[in-house]
Motif scaffolding. Structure first.
Motif, short mmCIF file in Angstrom:
data_model
loop_
_atom_site.label_atom_id
_atom_site.label_comp_id
_atom_site.label_asym_id
_atom_site.label_seq_id
_atom_site.Cartn_x
_atom_site.Cartn_y
_atom_site.Cartn_z
N GLU A 94 1.78 3.79 -2.84
CA GLU A 94 2.17 5.30 -3.19
C GLU A 94 3.66 5.58 -2.76
O GLU A 94 4.21 6.16 -3.70
CB GLU A 94 1.25 5.98 -2.40
CG GLU A 94 -0.04 6.10 -2.94
CD GLU A 94 -0.33 6.38 -4.54
OE1 GLU A 94 0.03 7.44 -4.88
OE2 GLU A 94 -0.83 5.63 -5.17
N LEU A 95 4.11 5.16 -1.79
CA LEU A 95 5.46 5.42 -1.48
C LEU A 95 6.41 4.80 -2.16
O LEU A 95 7.52 5.21 -2.65
CB LEU A 95 5.73 5.39 0.09
CG LEU A 95 4.80 6.20 1.09
CD1 LEU A 95 5.19 5.75 2.53
CD2 LEU A 95 5.20 7.70 0.70
N VAL A 128 -2.12 0.89 0.82
CA VAL A 128 -2.22 1.56 -0.24
C VAL A 128 -1.11 2.83 -0.06
O VAL A 128 -0.25 3.18 -1.04
CB VAL A 128 -3.70 2.44 -0.20
CG1 VAL A 128 -3.65 3.47 -1.19
CG2 VAL A 128 -4.54 1.50 -0.70
N LEU A 129 -0.79 3.18 1.01
CA LEU A 129 0.19 4.22 1.37
C LEU A 129 1.54 3.49 1.09
O LEU A 129 2.36 4.36 0.50
CB LEU A 129 0.23 4.62 2.99
CG LEU A 129 1.52 5.23 3.39
CD1 LEU A 129 1.13 6.82 2.80
CD2 LEU A 129 1.36 5.66 4.90
#
Length: 244
Positions: free
Chosen positions: A242-243, A238-239
């Motif tokens: 998002e990045l 998920v990170l």
């Protein structure tokens, strides 16, 4: 074209990267580490399918192609599982044991990589091809690494040299390059297949997660550790979403 070629090669060669570990270890991998690794990759693939493939398929084609493609992916993996032998790991505290013949295992792993390669190729053919394709290539690559290690470990246990085991395990992943390009060209030139292809990839990944990775990571008394690892893997992906 360069993106899909790079992505398919990266995901395919991750099998060899995992197999590379066999050259530097003298013993077997403990079940705790193996279960933790399997659960982590399950979390990675869960986030990739539910936050990458499924929303993309839904936005392009709507619910019906999503449902049809997902069940096609599940059905394909079900047929493969029923008709092709694969590595069955004995759940014991002694280590990892294999009881299948080497050639059957090599053929099985190679054929099981076909839908994974298709998943990567189809992802690059979507509207957000670069982002979605890179995401899925990364997720499949992370799943391929422990698979490559387990294949190499099995071959070493069959008295095959470490170098040969590494090379054979690496070669089992190369089929993904061919099927990845096939999936990309097929869905690129027949555009209405894209949502079905994305959903197919999601269904195949969900089948692997729930039928293979999660049960195998919970078979040796390491359920809590595996659960934490699954959640960490999911949040890690998920990170990245998002990045990037």
């Amino acid at each position: 074209m360069s993106d899909v070629l790079f992505g398919t090669i990266l995901s395919a060669m991750s099998t060899g990267l995992g197999a590379l570990i066999i050259l530097f270890i003298s013993g077997s991998m403990t079940h705790r580490w193996r279960d933790t690794l399997l659960a982590f990759t399950a979390g990675i693939m869960m986030a990739a399918s539910t936050m990458g493939l499924i929303p993309e398929a839904l936005s392009i084609g709507g619910f019906l192609p999503l449902a049809i493609g997902t069940f096609l992916g599940v059905f394909t993996l079900t047929l493969l599982e029923k008709n092709i032998p694969h590595i069955d790991l004995e759940h014991s505290k002694k280590g990892i044991e294999f009881d299948e013949k080497a050639m059957l295992i090599i053929a099985a792993i190679t054929l099981h990589n076909i839908p994974e390669g298709l998943s990567v190729g189809v992802s690059y053919a979507s509207e957000n091809g670069g982002d979605t394709g890179n995401l899925i290539a990364f997720a499949i690559g992370l799943q391929n690494a422990p698979e490559g290690f387990l294949v190499a470990l099995f071959l070493v246990n069959q008295k095959i040299s470490k170098i040969k085991a590494f090379l054979i395990a690496t070669l089992t992943g190369t089929i993904e390059i061919v099927t990845g390009l096939l999936g990309y060209y097929l869905t690129s030139y027949v555009s209405y297949l894209v949502p079905y292809g994305l959903a197919f990839a999601a269904g195949a990944m969900l089948f692997i997660i729930y039928k293979e990775l999660i049960p195998e990571s919970h078979g040796d008394g390491h359920e809590r550790t595996s659960t934490y690892s699954f959640i960490i893997g999911l949040l890690f992906m998920v990170l990245l979403i998002e990045l990037f």
